[in-house]
Design a protein around this motif. Structure first.
Motif, PDB file in Angstrom:
ATOM      1  N   PHE A  62     -75.765   5.072  27.841  1.00  0.00           N
ATOM      2  CA  PHE A  62     -74.621   4.665  27.330  1.00  0.00           C
ATOM      3  C   PHE A  62     -74.311   4.393  25.636  1.00  0.00           C
ATOM      4  O   PHE A  62     -73.370   3.878  25.326  1.00  0.00           O
ATOM      5  CB  PHE A  62     -74.277   3.501  27.945  1.00  0.00           C
ATOM      6  CG  PHE A  62     -74.051   3.727  29.474  1.00  0.00           C
ATOM      7  CD1 PHE A  62     -75.174   3.087  30.342  1.00  0.00           C
ATOM      8  CD2 PHE A  62     -73.110   4.416  29.809  1.00  0.00           C
ATOM      9  CE1 PHE A  62     -74.684   3.345  31.741  1.00  0.00           C
ATOM     10  CE2 PHE A  62     -72.889   4.808  31.368  1.00  0.00           C
ATOM     11  CZ  PHE A  62     -73.651   4.048  32.290  1.00  0.00           C
ATOM     12  N   HIS A  63     -75.500   4.634  25.084  1.00  0.00           N
ATOM     13  CA  HIS A  63     -75.349   4.556  23.617  1.00  0.00           C
ATOM     14  C   HIS A  63     -76.003   5.851  22.850  1.00  0.00           C
ATOM     15  O   HIS A  63     -76.809   6.437  23.260  1.00  0.00           O
ATOM     16  CB  HIS A  63     -76.063   3.421  23.093  1.00  0.00           C
ATOM     17  CG  HIS A  63     -75.395   2.134  22.955  1.00  0.00           C
ATOM     18  ND1 HIS A  63     -74.894   1.476  24.357  1.00  0.00           N
ATOM     19  CD2 HIS A  63     -74.528   1.556  22.140  1.00  0.00           C
ATOM     20  CE1 HIS A  63     -73.652   0.486  23.964  1.00  0.00           C
ATOM     21  NE2 HIS A  63     -73.540   0.710  22.728  1.00  0.00           N
ATOM     22  N   LEU A 107     -68.737  -8.812  33.828  1.00  0.00           N
ATOM     23  CA  LEU A 107     -69.368  -9.294  35.090  1.00  0.00           C
ATOM     24  C   LEU A 107     -70.811  -8.464  35.090  1.00  0.00           C
ATOM     25  O   LEU A 107     -71.942  -9.225  35.500  1.00  0.00           O
ATOM     26  CB  LEU A 107     -68.577  -8.968  36.333  1.00  0.00           C
ATOM     27  CG  LEU A 107     -67.308  -9.676  36.269  1.00  0.00           C
ATOM     28  CD1 LEU A 107     -66.504  -9.093  37.704  1.00  0.00           C
ATOM     29  CD2 LEU A 107     -67.652 -11.199  36.853  1.00  0.00           C
ATOM     30  N   HIS A 108     -70.959  -7.309  34.642  1.00  0.00           N
ATOM     31  CA  HIS A 108     -72.210  -6.543  34.707  1.00  0.00           C
ATOM     32  C   HIS A 108     -73.261  -7.439  33.739  1.00  0.00           C
ATOM     33  O   HIS A 108     -74.520  -7.530  34.174  1.00  0.00           O
ATOM     34  CB  HIS A 108     -72.064  -5.280  34.030  1.00  0.00           C
ATOM     35  CG  HIS A 108     -72.931  -3.999  34.594  1.00  0.00           C
ATOM     36  ND1 HIS A 108     -72.984  -3.817  36.072  1.00  0.00           N
ATOM     37  CD2 HIS A 108     -73.813  -3.148  34.151  1.00  0.00           C
ATOM     38  CE1 HIS A 108     -73.896  -2.887  36.286  1.00  0.00           C
ATOM     39  NE2 HIS A 108     -74.569  -2.455  35.018  1.00  0.00           N
ATOM     40  N   PHE A 109     -72.774  -7.835  32.395  1.00  0.00           N
ATOM     41  CA  PHE A 109     -73.505  -8.464  31.450  1.00  0.00           C
ATOM     42  C   PHE A 109     -73.937  -9.944  32.274  1.00  0.00           C
ATOM     43  O   PHE A 109     -75.239 -10.335  31.935  1.00  0.00           O
ATOM     44  CB  PHE A 109     -72.988  -8.642  30.354  1.00  0.00           C
ATOM     45  CG  PHE A 109     -73.388  -7.241  29.420  1.00  0.00           C
ATOM     46  CD1 PHE A 109     -72.099  -6.447  28.785  1.00  0.00           C
ATOM     47  CD2 PHE A 109     -74.572  -6.587  29.166  1.00  0.00           C
ATOM     48  CE1 PHE A 109     -72.225  -5.247  28.393  1.00  0.00           C
ATOM     49  CE2 PHE A 109     -74.789  -5.669  28.692  1.00  0.00           C
ATOM     50  CZ  PHE A 109     -73.500  -4.876  27.956  1.00  0.00           C
ATOM     51  N   THR A 165     -81.925   8.281  37.198  1.00  0.00           N
ATOM     52  CA  THR A 165     -83.285   7.565  36.880  1.00  0.00           C
ATOM     53  C   THR A 165     -82.735   5.981  37.123  1.00  0.00           C
ATOM     54  O   THR A 165     -83.703   5.502  37.954  1.00  0.00           O
ATOM     55  CB  THR A 165     -84.045   7.630  35.825  1.00  0.00           C
ATOM     56  OG1 THR A 165     -83.896   9.178  35.715  1.00  0.00           O
ATOM     57  CG2 THR A 165     -85.114   7.260  35.808  1.00  0.00           C
ATOM     58  N   LYS A 166     -81.807   5.437  36.510  1.00  0.00           N
ATOM     59  CA  LYS A 166     -81.457   4.106  36.352  1.00  0.00           C
ATOM     60  C   LYS A 166     -81.160   3.786  37.881  1.00  0.00           C
ATOM     61  O   LYS A 166     -81.538   2.763  38.409  1.00  0.00           O
ATOM     62  CB  LYS A 166     -80.412   3.962  35.634  1.00  0.00           C
ATOM     63  CG  LYS A 166     -79.784   2.497  35.581  1.00  0.00           C
ATOM     64  CD  LYS A 166     -78.510   2.203  34.728  1.00  0.00           C
ATOM     65  CE  LYS A 166     -77.895   0.799  35.131  1.00  0.00           C
ATOM     66  NZ  LYS A 166     -76.634   0.774  34.386  1.00  0.00           N
ATOM     67  N   MET A 167     -80.361   4.666  38.826  1.00  0.00           N
ATOM     68  CA  MET A 167     -79.964   4.335  40.064  1.00  0.00           C
ATOM     69  C   MET A 167     -80.971   4.180  40.769  1.00  0.00           C
ATOM     70  O   MET A 167     -81.206   3.371  41.691  1.00  0.00           O
ATOM     71  CB  MET A 167     -79.115   5.353  40.742  1.00  0.00           C
ATOM     72  CG  MET A 167     -77.601   5.270  39.823  1.00  0.00           C
ATOM     73  SD  MET A 167     -76.843   3.593  39.929  1.00  0.00           S
ATOM     74  CE  MET A 167     -77.353   2.946  38.622  1.00  0.00           C
TER      75      MET A 167
HETATM   76  C1  HEM Z   1     -75.408   0.121  41.448  1.00  0.00           C
HETATM   77  C2  HEM Z   1     -76.013  -0.403  40.642  1.00  0.00           C
HETATM   78  C3  HEM Z   1     -75.452  -0.010  39.064  1.00  0.00           C
HETATM   79  C4  HEM Z   1     -74.459   0.971  38.656  1.00  0.00           C
HETATM   80  C5  HEM Z   1     -73.757   1.886  39.611  1.00  0.00           C
HETATM   81  C6  HEM Z   1     -74.335   0.752  37.210  1.00  0.00           C
HETATM   82  C7  HEM Z   1     -73.422   1.537  36.297  1.00  0.00           C
HETATM   83  C8  HEM Z   1     -73.131   1.060  35.027  1.00  0.00           C
HETATM   84  C9  HEM Z   1     -72.376   1.730  34.173  1.00  0.00           C
HETATM   85  C10 HEM Z   1     -71.260   2.877  34.536  1.00  0.00           C
HETATM   86  C11 HEM Z   1     -72.483   1.215  32.881  1.00  0.00           C
HETATM   87  C12 HEM Z   1     -71.658   1.745  31.700  1.00  0.00           C
HETATM   88  C13 HEM Z   1     -70.674   0.699  31.328  1.00  0.00           C
HETATM   89  C14 HEM Z   1     -70.151   1.364  30.048  1.00  0.00           C
HETATM   90  O1  HEM Z   1     -69.051   2.434  30.235  1.00  0.00           O
HETATM   91  O2  HEM Z   1     -70.184   0.826  29.042  1.00  0.00           O
HETATM   92  C15 HEM Z   1     -73.616   0.485  32.827  1.00  0.00           C
HETATM   93  C16 HEM Z   1     -74.150  -0.397  31.830  1.00  0.00           C
HETATM   94  C17 HEM Z   1     -75.006  -1.123  31.764  1.00  0.00           C
HETATM   95  N1  HEM Z   1     -75.946  -1.342  32.903  1.00  0.00           N
HETATM   96 FE1  HEM Z   1     -75.720  -1.019  34.870  1.00  0.00          FE
HETATM   97  N2  HEM Z   1     -75.313  -0.178  36.803  1.00  0.00           N
HETATM   98  C18 HEM Z   1     -75.959  -0.752  38.054  1.00  0.00           C
HETATM   99  C19 HEM Z   1     -76.907  -1.563  37.862  1.00  0.00           C
HETATM  100  C20 HEM Z   1     -77.715  -2.260  36.640  1.00  0.00           C
HETATM  101  C21 HEM Z   1     -78.597  -3.174  36.758  1.00  0.00           C
HETATM  102  C22 HEM Z   1     -79.395  -3.512  38.040  1.00  0.00           C
HETATM  103  C23 HEM Z   1     -79.218  -3.399  35.459  1.00  0.00           C
HETATM  104  C24 HEM Z   1     -80.124  -4.202  35.099  1.00  0.00           C
HETATM  105  C25 HEM Z   1     -81.139  -4.655  35.670  1.00  0.00           C
HETATM  106  C26 HEM Z   1     -78.018  -2.485  34.694  1.00  0.00           C
HETATM  107  C27 HEM Z   1     -77.998  -2.729  33.335  1.00  0.00           C
HETATM  108  C28 HEM Z   1     -77.036  -2.070  32.618  1.00  0.00           C
HETATM  109  C29 HEM Z   1     -76.757  -2.248  31.028  1.00  0.00           C
HETATM  110  C30 HEM Z   1     -77.831  -3.228  30.306  1.00  0.00           C
HETATM  111  C31 HEM Z   1     -75.798  -1.801  30.580  1.00  0.00           C
HETATM  112  C32 HEM Z   1     -75.187  -1.756  29.316  1.00  0.00           C
HETATM  113  C33 HEM Z   1     -75.571  -0.256  28.471  1.00  0.00           C
HETATM  114  C34 HEM Z   1     -75.117  -0.190  27.316  1.00  0.00           C
HETATM  115  O3  HEM Z   1     -73.922  -0.476  27.017  1.00  0.00           O
HETATM  116  O4  HEM Z   1     -75.725   0.121  26.158  1.00  0.00           O
HETATM  117  N3  HEM Z   1     -77.300  -1.985  35.488  1.00  0.00           N
HETATM  118  N4  HEM Z   1     -73.970   0.399  34.283  1.00  0.00           N
END
Ligand code: HEM
Length: 139
Positions: free
Chosen positions: A138-139, A8-10, A82-84
Protein backbone atom coordinates in the motif's frame (compact mmCIF):
# COMPACT_ATOMS: atom_id res chain seq x y z
CA UNK A 1 -16.30 5.29 5.37
CA UNK A 2 -12.94 3.91 4.24
CA UNK A 3 -11.19 6.00 6.92
CA UNK A 4 -13.38 4.42 9.63
CA UNK A 5 -12.32 0.91 8.49
CA UNK A 6 -8.67 1.97 8.26
CA UNK A 7 -8.85 3.41 11.81
CA UNK A 8 -10.39 0.13 13.02
CA UNK A 9 -7.66 -1.76 11.12
CA UNK A 10 -4.95 0.18 12.99
CA UNK A 11 -6.71 -0.25 16.37
CA UNK A 12 -6.84 -4.01 15.64
CA UNK A 13 -3.15 -3.90 14.72
CA UNK A 14 -2.28 -2.11 18.00
CA UNK A 15 -4.22 -4.72 20.01
CA UNK A 16 -2.88 -7.73 18.08
CA UNK A 17 0.76 -6.75 17.78
CA UNK A 18 0.61 -5.21 21.27
CA UNK A 19 -0.31 -8.63 22.68
CA UNK A 20 2.66 -10.25 20.94
CA UNK A 21 5.10 -7.65 22.28
CA UNK A 22 3.61 -7.86 25.80
CA UNK A 23 3.92 -11.67 25.85
CA UNK A 24 7.47 -11.46 24.55
CA UNK A 25 8.54 -9.15 27.40
CA UNK A 26 6.48 -11.04 30.00
CA UNK A 27 8.08 -14.30 28.81
CA UNK A 28 11.57 -12.91 29.45
CA UNK A 29 10.78 -11.92 33.06
CA UNK A 30 8.75 -15.11 33.79
CA UNK A 31 11.67 -17.25 32.56
CA UNK A 32 13.71 -15.92 35.51
CA UNK A 33 11.14 -17.10 38.09
CA UNK A 34 10.71 -20.54 39.71
CA UNK A 35 8.41 -22.62 37.45
CA UNK A 36 5.48 -22.82 39.91
CA UNK A 37 5.45 -19.04 40.40
CA UNK A 38 5.73 -18.45 36.64
CA UNK A 39 2.73 -20.73 36.03
CA UNK A 40 0.74 -18.99 38.81
CA UNK A 41 1.43 -15.54 37.31
CA UNK A 42 0.80 -16.77 33.73
CA UNK A 43 -2.70 -17.91 34.72
CA UNK A 44 -3.43 -14.20 35.40
CA UNK A 45 -1.68 -12.75 32.35
CA UNK A 46 -3.32 -15.13 29.84
CA UNK A 47 -6.18 -12.60 29.75
CA UNK A 48 -3.91 -10.72 27.31
CA UNK A 49 -4.77 -13.41 24.73
CA UNK A 50 -8.33 -12.04 24.69
CA UNK A 51 -6.92 -8.68 23.52
CA UNK A 52 -5.02 -10.47 20.75
CA UNK A 53 -8.13 -12.36 19.61
CA UNK A 54 -10.24 -9.16 19.53
CA UNK A 55 -7.42 -7.36 17.67
CA UNK A 56 -7.22 -10.07 15.00
CA UNK A 57 -11.02 -10.14 14.62
CA UNK A 58 -11.01 -6.34 14.15
CA UNK A 59 -8.21 -6.64 11.55
CA UNK A 60 -10.04 -9.30 9.58
CA UNK A 61 -13.45 -7.55 9.73
CA UNK A 62 -12.11 -4.08 8.84
CA UNK A 63 -9.73 -5.66 6.30
CA UNK A 64 -12.58 -7.29 4.39
CA UNK A 65 -14.41 -3.94 4.14
CA UNK A 66 -11.19 -2.24 3.01
CA UNK A 67 -10.62 -5.00 0.47
CA UNK A 68 -14.05 -5.01 -1.24
CA UNK A 69 -13.53 -1.80 -3.34
CA UNK A 70 -9.93 -2.83 -4.17
CA UNK A 71 -10.56 -6.53 -4.92
CA UNK A 72 -10.10 -6.34 -8.73
CA UNK A 73 -6.66 -4.79 -8.25
CA UNK A 74 -5.52 -6.70 -5.15
CA UNK A 75 -6.70 -10.15 -6.22
CA UNK A 76 -3.82 -10.22 -8.73
CA UNK A 77 -1.22 -8.73 -6.40
CA UNK A 78 1.28 -11.38 -5.26
CA UNK A 79 2.39 -9.37 -2.22
CA UNK A 80 -1.21 -8.92 -1.06
CA UNK A 81 -2.02 -12.62 -1.59
CA UNK A 82 1.11 -13.42 0.44
CA UNK A 83 -0.25 -11.12 3.18
CA UNK A 84 -3.56 -13.04 3.10
CA UNK A 85 -1.72 -16.39 3.33
CA UNK A 86 0.17 -15.07 6.37
CA UNK A 87 -3.15 -13.92 7.91
CA UNK A 88 -4.43 -17.52 7.58
CA UNK A 89 -1.28 -18.81 9.32
CA UNK A 90 -1.63 -16.16 12.08
CA UNK A 91 -5.29 -17.09 12.61
CA UNK A 92 -4.33 -20.79 12.92
CA UNK A 93 -1.59 -19.96 15.47
CA UNK A 94 -3.96 -17.76 17.55
CA UNK A 95 -6.57 -20.54 17.54
CA UNK A 96 -3.95 -23.11 18.74
CA UNK A 97 -2.85 -20.75 21.52
CA UNK A 98 -6.51 -20.23 22.58
CA UNK A 99 -6.99 -24.01 22.65
CA UNK A 100 -3.99 -24.48 24.99
CA UNK A 101 -5.31 -21.65 27.22
CA UNK A 102 -8.71 -23.37 27.49
CA UNK A 103 -6.95 -26.65 28.36
CA UNK A 104 -4.83 -24.86 30.99
CA UNK A 105 -7.99 -23.49 32.65
CA UNK A 106 -9.39 -27.05 32.82
CA UNK A 107 -6.32 -28.41 34.67
CA UNK A 108 -2.53 -29.09 34.58
CA UNK A 109 -1.79 -25.44 33.66
CA UNK A 110 1.98 -26.06 33.70
CA UNK A 111 1.70 -28.69 30.95
CA UNK A 112 -0.59 -26.70 28.63
CA UNK A 113 0.96 -23.25 29.16
CA UNK A 114 4.39 -24.71 28.28
CA UNK A 115 3.13 -25.28 24.69
CA UNK A 116 2.33 -21.57 24.14
CA UNK A 117 5.70 -19.68 24.00
CA UNK A 118 6.86 -21.23 20.69
CA UNK A 119 3.43 -20.56 19.10
CA UNK A 120 3.57 -17.00 20.50
CA UNK A 121 6.97 -16.37 18.90
CA UNK A 122 5.72 -17.76 15.54
CA UNK A 123 2.63 -15.49 15.79
CA UNK A 124 4.88 -12.49 16.54
CA UNK A 125 7.13 -13.17 13.52
CA UNK A 126 4.08 -13.78 11.30
CA UNK A 127 2.48 -10.48 12.43
CA UNK A 128 5.66 -8.54 11.65
CA UNK A 129 5.82 -10.16 8.19
CA UNK A 130 2.15 -9.20 7.57
CA UNK A 131 2.89 -5.55 8.47
CA UNK A 132 5.90 -5.55 6.12
CA UNK A 133 3.77 -7.02 3.30
CA UNK A 134 0.98 -4.50 3.95
CA UNK A 135 3.33 -1.50 3.76
CA UNK A 136 5.02 -2.87 0.60
CA UNK A 137 1.57 -3.30 -1.05
CA UNK A 138 0.00 0.00 0.00
CA UNK A 139 2.94 2.42 -0.14
C1 HEM B 1 -8.50 -10.71 6.13
C2 HEM B 1 -7.54 -10.00 6.64
C3 HEM B 1 -7.07 -8.65 6.09
C4 HEM B 1 -7.45 -7.95 4.98
C5 HEM B 1 -8.50 -8.35 3.94
C6 HEM B 1 -6.66 -6.72 4.95
C7 HEM B 1 -6.77 -5.74 3.97
C8 HEM B 1 -6.10 -4.53 3.99
C9 HEM B 1 -6.29 -3.46 3.02
C10 HEM B 1 -7.24 -3.52 1.82
C11 HEM B 1 -5.47 -2.44 3.38
C12 HEM B 1 -5.27 -1.09 2.64
C13 HEM B 1 -5.99 0.00 3.24
C14 HEM B 1 -5.72 1.25 2.40
O1 HEM B 1 -6.26 1.31 1.32
O2 HEM B 1 -4.98 2.11 2.85
C15 HEM B 1 -4.75 -2.86 4.55
C16 HEM B 1 -3.80 -2.09 5.19
C17 HEM B 1 -3.03 -2.59 6.22
N1 HEM B 1 -3.14 -3.82 6.83
FE1 HEM B 1 -4.48 -5.24 6.46
N2 HEM B 1 -5.81 -6.70 6.03
C18 HEM B 1 -6.03 -7.85 6.75
C19 HEM B 1 -5.38 -8.24 7.89
C20 HEM B 1 -4.31 -7.57 8.41
C21 HEM B 1 -3.52 -8.06 9.52
C22 HEM B 1 -3.78 -9.35 10.29
C23 HEM B 1 -2.53 -7.14 9.73
C24 HEM B 1 -1.41 -7.11 10.76
C25 HEM B 1 -1.03 -8.11 11.52
C26 HEM B 1 -2.71 -6.08 8.75
C27 HEM B 1 -1.91 -4.96 8.65
C28 HEM B 1 -2.15 -3.90 7.80
C29 HEM B 1 -1.37 -2.65 7.79
C30 HEM B 1 -0.18 -2.33 8.69
C31 HEM B 1 -1.94 -1.82 6.81
C32 HEM B 1 -1.50 -0.40 6.41
C33 HEM B 1 -0.57 -0.47 5.26
C34 HEM B 1 -0.19 0.94 4.83
O3 HEM B 1 -1.05 1.82 4.75
O4 HEM B 1 1.00 1.12 4.54
N3 HEM B 1 -3.80 -6.38 7.97
N4 HEM B 1 -5.15 -4.14 4.93
Amino acid sequence: MKDVFLILHFIGLAMGLGTSFANLFLGISLSKLPREEAVRISMHTIVLAKMGQIGLALLILSGVFLLIPEWDKLSHCALFLTKMALVVILTFLIMRISGHIQDAKMGEPGVHLAKIPVLGKLAFITSILIVIMAVLVFH
